[in-house]
Design a protein around this motif. Sequence first.
Motif, short mmCIF file in Angstrom:
data_model
loop_
_atom_site.label_atom_id
_atom_site.label_comp_id
_atom_site.label_asym_id
_atom_site.label_seq_id
_atom_site.Cartn_x
_atom_site.Cartn_y
_atom_site.Cartn_z
N GLU A 157 3.89 -52.69 -40.87
CA GLU A 157 3.08 -53.78 -40.31
C GLU A 157 1.59 -53.52 -40.46
OE1 GLU A 157 3.11 -55.71 -36.00
OE2 GLU A 157 5.10 -55.73 -36.96
N ASP A 158 1.16 -52.28 -40.23
CA ASP A 158 -0.23 -51.90 -40.41
C ASP A 158 -0.28 -50.55 -41.13
OD1 ASP A 158 -2.90 -51.31 -40.40
OD2 ASP A 158 -3.18 -51.51 -38.22
N PRO A 159 -0.31 -50.57 -42.46
CA PRO A 159 -0.27 -49.32 -43.23
C PRO A 159 -1.41 -48.35 -42.92
CG PRO A 159 0.13 -51.21 -44.65
CD PRO A 159 -0.33 -51.75 -43.33
N ARG A 160 -2.50 -48.84 -42.34
CA ARG A 160 -3.62 -47.94 -42.02
C ARG A 160 -3.30 -47.04 -40.85
NH1 ARG A 160 -8.02 -52.35 -40.98
NH2 ARG A 160 -6.14 -53.17 -39.95
N THR A 161 -2.47 -47.53 -39.93
CA THR A 161 -2.25 -46.77 -38.69
C THR A 161 -0.79 -46.40 -38.45
OG1 THR A 161 -2.03 -48.83 -37.41
CG2 THR A 161 -4.23 -47.86 -37.59
N THR A 162 0.14 -46.97 -39.21
CA THR A 162 1.56 -46.71 -38.98
C THR A 162 2.25 -46.28 -40.27
OG1 THR A 162 2.22 -49.01 -39.39
CG2 THR A 162 1.66 -48.40 -37.12
N ALA A 163 3.34 -45.54 -40.09
CA ALA A 163 4.16 -45.11 -41.21
C ALA A 163 5.62 -45.20 -40.80
CB ALA A 163 3.82 -43.68 -41.63
N ALA A 164 6.49 -45.39 -41.78
CA ALA A 164 7.93 -45.46 -41.51
C ALA A 164 8.62 -44.31 -42.22
CB ALA A 164 8.50 -46.79 -41.99
#
Length: 465
Positions: free
Chosen positions: A264-271
């Motif tokens: 959803e927000d690649p700058r702050t989250t990772a899966a």
Amino acid sequence: MDAQEVTGDWAGRRVCVAGAGLSGRAAARVLAERGAHVTLVDGRDDDALREQVAELEKNGVTVRLGDGGTLPEGTGLVVISPGWRPDAPLARAAAAAGVEIYGEVELAWRLRGPGAAPWLALTGTNGKTTAVRMLTCMLTAAGYDAVAAGNVGTPIVETVLEGHDVLAVELSSYQLHWSSTVVPHAATVLNVAPDHLDWHGSLDAYAEAKGRIFAPGTVAVANADDPVSVSLAGPDAKGFTLGTPAPGQVGVVEDLLVDRAFTEDPRTTAAELAELSDVRPFAPHNVANALAAAALARAFGVPPEAVREGLRAFKPDPHRIAHVANIGGVDYVDDSKATNPHAAASSLAACKSAVWIAGGLLKGADVDDLVRSCAGRLRGVVLLGADRARIAESLARHAPDVPVVDVADTDTGAMDRIVTAAADLARPGDTVLLAPAGASFDMFTSYGARGDAFAAAVRRLSESR
């Protein structure tokens, strides 16, 4: 694209299908079923081929064997098989007559009906089949009716008509050369290294063909570790890397495959997608294949857990870093699919100390970079095949202290002598690696037959020691 192609009206069109191989026969059959007047031509003419085309003749296809260079009179379109070069006499005749030419993949795209399955496409010098099969497993794990198509499995001209949810499409440089309007949902170029230069004429032309996979509107995914892939994909591409991923990339963090591109927000989250141990067989270039497949799957909305399940369900095809045996502390590995220097370099990079079995048809590729990069890993080298002298010359320049055994034999017992020579050079802890860096057709019917011969010779060696 003309009106007939837009409406799907093929009735009455005079189409020449060039090449009576698997994809050519499929194209002829599908076009004939749609009412086209089809002439199938091939320069070959033998009993086996006649038997293969007999059913087409019964269904109204005109078959002309033994003459693949003459354009049938009245031809309005040529559908050309992937192996046919642009300078083939029939291709030149069609171009001179102003007749449009495209391949089976392009035909398949133009045959798609409303609501047709989207394509997730990939190409590259190495890793295509592994990556496309990994991708198919991920899509299946996510609940989609998915199938691998294109340069693998069933001809794509048939697959597009079967009603699948999504297609995982492997495309060769030949197929892309003869394509012009294909628009995948998402696509990647795994890597680009010199290969098939005898067909394309130059590395630039080869790379240009690969780059056709990135059509306007396609989600482009670049191999961030391959400068040519990055250049072809363009500045707005997503990426995959064996390093720590930046925002917009899929990569590796410690022992995890991680997505920072499709969250959803690649700058702050990772899966978290999977663990490195989920990648089989484990080797750096195979991790890159898994990351590429994961990126395409994620671009299509596949959840992280399906990526992991797909990797765990994936079963490697034969002759790709396949462990054959351990004899006296020496591993024997069949990577006969390493049919070019780039693939052989990746395979050797996974070995600490190797006795390298190399040679075959180099297809115009240079081996200096390969030998230079792997020289420190070589316990010894056993050479076979038509272009072994070129590898020997490179070894003399870049690895002069490495012992080399030259096996000139090409008879059915040659592989036994090759494996025995490799075993004599090896020490406990070494890997005897068949990663030829060349095609097999100088000595074998296929890379599979070459790998089978190697495995059989290893088994005989095991019984004798």
